[in-house]
Design a protein around this motif. Structure first.
Motif, PDB file in Angstrom:
ATOM      1  N   SER A  24       1.096  -1.076  -6.410  1.00 37.78           N
ATOM      2  CA  SER A  24       0.160  -0.934  -5.302  1.00 37.78           C
ATOM      3  C   SER A  24      -1.243  -1.387  -5.694  1.00 37.78           C
ATOM      4  N   TRP A  25      -2.165  -1.115  -4.777  1.00 41.78           N
ATOM      5  CA  TRP A  25      -3.545  -1.602  -4.880  1.00 41.78           C
ATOM      6  C   TRP A  25      -4.488  -0.451  -5.154  1.00 41.78           C
ATOM      7  N   TYR A  31      -3.618   5.440   0.244  1.00 46.10           N
ATOM      8  CA  TYR A  31      -3.915   4.742   1.494  1.00 46.10           C
ATOM      9  C   TYR A  31      -3.252   5.478   2.643  1.00 46.10           C
ATOM     10  N   THR A  55      -6.206  -5.335  -7.434  1.00 53.26           N
ATOM     11  CA  THR A  55      -7.462  -5.197  -6.711  1.00 53.26           C
ATOM     12  C   THR A  55      -7.883  -6.569  -6.187  1.00 53.26           C
ATOM     13  N   TRP A  56      -8.477  -6.581  -5.019  1.00 53.22           N
ATOM     14  CA  TRP A  56      -8.917  -7.854  -4.427  1.00 53.22           C
ATOM     15  C   TRP A  56     -10.001  -8.521  -5.271  1.00 53.22           C
ATOM     16  N   GLN A  91      -4.207 -10.717   3.010  1.00 55.44           N
ATOM     17  CA  GLN A  91      -3.381 -10.545   1.814  1.00 55.44           C
ATOM     18  C   GLN A  91      -2.794 -11.863   1.302  1.00 55.44           C
ATOM     19  N   PRO A 102       0.823  -1.216   0.000  1.00 50.63           N
ATOM     20  CA  PRO A 102       0.000   0.000   0.000  1.00 50.63           C
ATOM     21  C   PRO A 102       0.851   1.256   0.000  1.00 50.63           C
ATOM     22  N   GLN A 135     -10.479   4.038   3.968  1.00 53.56           N
ATOM     23  CA  GLN A 135      -9.103   3.557   3.907  1.00 53.56           C
ATOM     24  C   GLN A 135      -8.143   4.581   3.307  1.00 53.56           C
ATOM     25  N   GLU A 141      -7.687  -1.349  -4.854  1.00 52.48           N
ATOM     26  CA  GLU A 141      -8.590  -1.810  -3.798  1.00 52.48           C
ATOM     27  C   GLU A 141      -7.890  -2.962  -3.079  1.00 52.48           C
ATOM     28  N   GLN A 142      -7.550  -2.753  -1.804  1.00 59.47           N
ATOM     29  CA  GLN A 142      -6.805  -3.778  -1.065  1.00 59.47           C
ATOM     30  C   GLN A 142      -7.681  -4.941  -0.634  1.00 59.47           C
ATOM     31  N   TYR A 143      -8.809  -4.604  -0.027  1.00 60.95           N
ATOM     32  CA  TYR A 143      -9.750  -5.610   0.444  1.00 60.95           C
ATOM     33  C   TYR A 143     -11.085  -4.930   0.703  1.00 60.95           C
ATOM     34  N   TYR A 203      -1.009   1.163  -9.910  1.00 62.36           N
ATOM     35  CA  TYR A 203      -2.073   0.624  -9.054  1.00 62.36           C
ATOM     36  C   TYR A 203      -2.859  -0.459  -9.793  1.00 62.36           C
TER      37      TYR A 203
END
Length: 364
Positions: free
Chosen positions: A38-39, A12, A73-74, A102, A8, A53, A41-43, A70
């Motif tokens: 990076s993400w 974030y 995404t989850w 993760q 992240p 977030q 959307e992480q989760y 980026y």
């Protein structure tokens, strides 16, 4: 060395994203070619009951790293595989690991990287503070498939070695502080106000602090940060303890430009954690010239010098925290501890941290 750092970053919020961002800058300064992956959307949001977030895009907590993408995404496991395959030309892939949520993504990515670059995991928490039945098996599955593990304390190293046979290296967490802020104004008369700053979660012991404060009269407290699961239980506890006139609950994300004022009003930052790994909040307090009252968990016994720049006590013990707060407000003590607050030396700490990561890469 070509390094892909996966974790992240801005937008974030919080210490993990700040650390990832600063690490990318530091690795680049050390001569490496770094891509920060990076993400978007992480989760799912429901797995993060502390509020939004992200911070506003135009208000980064640290200077963003320019070579950031980026693509993760989850929602798209196929994207995990595709992104990892695109990184096979790198020399080193660093997986920033915070929670077992993760692990599925990282397991897919590790498989896609098989036969390619060295893969190491940077563990902020080997296992979560509030654990669930799936945390240990998921974390074990991931750590057993990487080439090396970096953690931030000896206790975390011991835990990691129970879960993997890969090399485990310890590197103390270096400072990564918001750009806004500065040291305090030196010794002054105590204002009889304490501060808790950061995410409020059960393991951080804010309830212990409130119960202790009820036994230390004429001292006020500000609790500033996001409340994991909501602020209402703490409001009820404040009322039950008769502290409504002395406790200010400030729920929500604290923008960087508001942090100096919070610390300027405080005699000490109080970190009453029941458990811990490593925290930036001691560095943050010291950067603002504020001493720290903390428990002997995680990195805090190494960061806080009892009787010099703060006071240490045992975790999860109301009586011990009461004694520590009373000691802090003995005549002359608060002033002495404030005078003993050290400057925060980020540069040598980051040099050691980058060297530890480079050394781990060479071992695997």
């Amino acid at each position: 060395m070509r390094v892909a750092l996966i974790g992240p970053t801005h937008p974030y919020k919080g210490g993990i994203a700040q650390h990832t961002t600063e690490l990318a800058h530091r690795l680049t300064a050390a001569g490496h070619e770094v891509a920060l992956v990076s993400w978007s959307e992480q989760y799912p949001e429901k797995l993060y009951p502390g509020g939004a977030q992200r911070v506003p895009m135009d208000r980064p907590e640290l200077p963003p790293y320019p070579h950031t993408t980026y693509p993760l995404t989850w929602k798209r496991p196929d994207g995990w595989w595709r992104v990892a395959r695109s990184l096979r030309g790198y020399d080193l892939v660093v997986l920033v690991f915070v929670t077992s949520v993760q692990a599925p993504a990282y397991l897919v990515m590790r498989r896609a990287l098989a036969g390619g670059p060295r893969v190491v995991t940077l563990c902020h928490n080997v296992l979560p503070h509030e654990r669930r039945f799936f945390d240990r098996p998921l974390t074990r599955a991931m750590l057993r498939r990487v080439d090396g593990v970096l953690v931030h304390s000896d206790a975390q190293a011991e835990l990691a070695r129970l879960l993997t046979h890969a090399p485990v290296v310890v590197a103390p967490l270096p400072p990564h502080l918001p750009a806004v802020g500065g040291p305090g104004t030196g010794v002054r008369e105590p204002r009889r106000r304490l501060l808790f700053f950061g995410m409020v979660r059960p393991y951080k012991g804010v309830d212990v602090l409130l119960r202790a404060l009820a036994q230390v009269p004429e001292v006020a407290l500000t609790v500033a940060g996001e409340f994991w699961g909501g602020v209402e239980p703490y409001r009820r506890l404040v009322e039950e303890l008769g502290l409504a006139g002395r406790v200010t609950l400030r729920p929500g994300y604290v923008p960087a430009e508001e942090i100096p004022h919070l610390f300027a009003e405080a005699d000490a930052l109080v970190l009453p954690y029941r458990s811990g790994t490593a925290t930036q909040n001691v560095y943050l307090a010291f950067a603002h010239g504020v001493p720290v009252v903390a428990t002997r968990v995680g990195s805090m016994p190494e960061q806080v010098r009892d009787g010099v720049d703060g006071i240490l006590c045992e975790p999860g013990d109301v009586a011990a925290l009461v004694a520590a707060l009373r000691r802090f407000y003995e005549p002359g003590v608060a002033e002495k501890l404030r005078a003993g607050v050290p400057a925060v030396a980020a540069e040598p700490a980051w040099q050691e941290y980058v060297a530890a990561l480079e050394g781990l890469a060479k071992r695997v």
